[in-house]
Enzyme design. Structure first.
Site, PDB file in Angstrom:
ATOM      1  N   ASP A 227      -8.148   3.944   1.092  1.00 21.37           N
ATOM      2  CA  ASP A 227      -7.160   4.321   2.108  1.00 21.37           C
ATOM      3  C   ASP A 227      -7.903   4.812   3.351  1.00 21.37           C
ATOM      4  O   ASP A 227      -8.624   5.810   3.293  1.00 21.37           O
ATOM      5  CB  ASP A 227      -6.290   5.437   1.520  1.00 21.37           C
TER       6      ASP A 227
ATOM      7  N   CYS B  25       0.868  -1.185   0.000  1.00 20.49           N
ATOM      8  CA  CYS B  25       0.000   0.000   0.000  1.00 20.49           C
ATOM      9  C   CYS B  25       0.904   1.234   0.000  1.00 20.49           C
ATOM     10  O   CYS B  25       2.103   1.121  -0.308  1.00 20.49           O
ATOM     11  CB  CYS B  25      -0.977  -0.006   1.173  1.00 20.49           C
TER      12      CYS B  25
ATOM     13  N   ARG C 277      -3.270  -0.554   5.455  1.00 28.63           N
ATOM     14  CA  ARG C 277      -3.866  -1.653   4.685  1.00 28.63           C
ATOM     15  C   ARG C 277      -2.957  -2.865   4.509  1.00 28.63           C
ATOM     16  O   ARG C 277      -3.369  -4.004   4.735  1.00 28.63           O
ATOM     17  CB  ARG C 277      -4.320  -1.140   3.306  1.00 28.63           C
TER      18      ARG C 277
HETATM   19  P1  4NP Z   1      -1.753   2.877   4.044  1.00 31.37           P
HETATM   20  O1  4NP Z   1      -2.366   4.242   4.630  1.00 31.37           O
HETATM   21  O2  4NP Z   1      -1.214   3.193   2.666  1.00 31.37           O
HETATM   22  O3  4NP Z   1      -2.918   1.948   4.010  1.00 31.37           O
HETATM   23  O4  4NP Z   1      -0.666   2.447   5.022  1.00 31.37           O
HETATM   24  C1  4NP Z   1      -1.626   5.420   4.703  1.00 31.37           C
HETATM   25  C2  4NP Z   1      -0.774   5.625   5.760  1.00 31.37           C
HETATM   26  C3  4NP Z   1      -0.055   6.803   5.866  1.00 31.37           C
HETATM   27  C4  4NP Z   1      -0.202   7.777   4.878  1.00 31.37           C
HETATM   28  C5  4NP Z   1      -1.045   7.556   3.813  1.00 31.37           C
HETATM   29  C6  4NP Z   1      -1.758   6.377   3.719  1.00 31.37           C
HETATM   30  N1  4NP Z   1       0.511   9.002   5.002  1.00 31.37           N
HETATM   31  O5  4NP Z   1       0.267   9.898   4.164  1.00 31.37           O
HETATM   32  O6  4NP Z   1       1.351   9.142   5.880  1.00 31.37           O
END
Ligand code: 4NP
Length: 153
Positions: free
Chosen positions: A123, A9, A15
């Site tokens: 997300d 992800c 995720r």
């Molecule tokens: P992930 O969610 O891609 O599902 O781990 C996110 C976690 C952190 C960030 C964006 C999406 N961020 O911008 O820090």
């Protein structure tokens, strides 16, 4: 030699660690290796988001020990299957592939349930607890399909 599966992800804290824990729980320890990584670098070395840890825990899965890492092109050699959560992840991971063989390993995880529909796991980072529950349910169903497919090979 084990079959190696990588979940990807953006941050590797919401995720993909959840997808890693869920798929691992559905596969025998021997013969399969499941890992996860992020396309971004912001959360390298960080534990999963507490909301992902909690929704996993509710379902008897421990992901609290996982640590974020960033994907690299060598992962596309090392792993047999690379599942991404959304279309941005798909283009980001394909863009680091050096060969068509590497690029071919990358697929949207919801294709396991709805092939060719380009559906994404949303997300949940800026969302609420219920968004994490929804992500869990999507990943649980996708991982059921992936695990039974891998076990039948
Ligand atoms: P992930 O969610 O891609 O599902 O781990 C996110 C976690 C952190 C960030 C964006 C999406 N961020 O911008 O820090």
């Amino acid at each position: 030699m084990s079959v190696k599966i990588l979940m990807v992800c953006l941050g590797n804290i919401c995720r993909s660690p959840l997808a890693e824990g869920i798929l691992r729980s559905k596969l025998p320890n021997t013969g399969f290796l499941v890992d996860s990584a992020g396309t971004g670098h912001w959360h390298v070395g960080h534990a999963p988001d507490i909301r992902s840890i909690k929704v996993a825990q509710k379902n008897d899965i421990d992901i609290s020990y996982l640590k974020g890492r960033q994907i690299s092109a060598s992962d596309l050699d090392d792993f047999d299957y690379v599942y991404v959560m959304d279309l941005n992840n798909l283009s980001d991971v394909k863009s680091i592939a050096n060969t068509p063989q590497q690029a071919q390993k990358v697929q949207l995880i919801l294709d396991a349930l709805f092939p060719n529909e380009n559906l994404e796991v949303p997300d949940p980072y800026f969302g609420a607890e219920r968004d994490f529950e929804h992500v869990y349910e999507l990943l649980d169903k996708a991982c059921d399909a992936i695990a039974s497919d891998l076990k039948s090979k």
